[in-house]
Design an enzyme around this catalytic site. Sequence first.
Site, short mmCIF file in Angstrom:
data_model
loop_
_atom_site.label_atom_id
_atom_site.label_comp_id
_atom_site.label_asym_id
_atom_site.label_seq_id
_atom_site.Cartn_x
_atom_site.Cartn_y
_atom_site.Cartn_z
N HIS A 66 0.70 -1.35 -0.03
CA HIS A 66 -0.09 -0.08 -0.14
C HIS A 66 0.88 1.46 0.05
O HIS A 66 0.63 2.07 -0.89
CB HIS A 66 -0.93 -0.10 1.34
N GLU A 67 1.82 1.34 0.80
CA GLU A 67 2.84 2.61 1.09
C GLU A 67 3.68 2.59 -0.07
O GLU A 67 3.89 3.70 -0.75
CB GLU A 67 3.46 2.44 2.43
N HIS A 70 1.77 4.36 -3.14
CA HIS A 70 2.10 5.78 -2.86
C HIS A 70 3.32 6.06 -3.42
O HIS A 70 3.22 7.36 -4.06
CB HIS A 70 1.71 6.41 -1.44
ZN LIG Z 1 -2.22 5.06 2.25
#
Ligand SMILES: [Zn+2]
Length: 373
Positions: A66-67, A70
Amino acid sequence: MKSSIRLGRVFGIEVGLHYSWFLIALLITMSLSAQFQETHREWGPEVIWATALTTALLFFAALLAHELSHALVARSRGLTTRAITLFALGGVAQIEKEPEDPKTEFWVGIVGPFTSAVIGLISLGVALLSGWRVSATPATPFVSMLVWLGYINLSLAAFNLIPGFPLDGGRILRALIWWNNKNATRATQLAARIGQVVALGFIALGIFRFFAGAGFGGLWIAFIGWFLMQAAGSSYNSVTLTANLKDVRVSDVMTRDCVSVDGNLNVQTFVEEHLLRSGRRCFVVEQNGEMLGLVTPHEVKDLDRARWPYTTLYDVMRPINQVHTVAPTTPVMEALETMGRDDVNQLPVVTGNHLDGIVTRANVIQFFQTKST
Ligand SMILES: [Zn+2]
């Protein structure tokens, strides 16, 4: 947040674990093994613990993905990510700069929940292909793991979409407001205020559930709310400060009556007659009207007291060519950044070869205190 344990680099980005991560890894492993104990006692303790532990580790791999999503979208739009840190409440990707346009903010924000949702759907999809039926208790360790990961990642996607800055949903909201009103500062302020309202909601819900008998789960929700409240508040303050500082120049805040001292003075005399008596923090060593260097308490502190009478200011001063200087027209924000980078509390303000004054961190703080009263 500083990461406490470095794990290594992924795509050139430093990945680390904060100590609080271990607490959550332990809680997840214990609650999963308790759950398996109830539904699948026949697996035996080894399989149950191994499944619980693997599931917890895969959950953090999913958080990392998830990170990373980004960070990678940020990179594709020209923003560098310094580090990714996993901690008790999830992960943070420390992106170096704020996005410069709402489009970047939007895509960087939305890709995280999207990644979690995809991981969740794939997990549940594979579980279905392996014979699991929705709402049935998974039969094997492998399918149990997939089903748990599936639901948790979908929840993670949903949670992050809540429009409270600094959650991903709050960033998306900020991007939309920004795109609509073309004002990044106002957009952040508004998104941060909404974030605070959402955070209050979490705290209230958590306390309510705690008293309704949810115990630890209720407190946890309240704690997340408290954390969001802090984060939203500090985003609001920092963007407001930046906005207020934007038009302020060094010449608006600097101290003008800068004191010059003779470089031949010894440190003892300098401390007694100048430093202690005047209460100033910064002195300029000049010769024939030309600046040679700076003396601050910092330079004196490093010198052994016994040597004070035998050392001149020429010996201890910081030569001017080793000090960053700023112009009177330099924006205060830029001066503060330079101070932060060089780890100093003041900078000489110079026009050509002439010293106009000194700008200190205290100057900036004072400026705002007088302005806000
Ligand atoms: Zn996030």
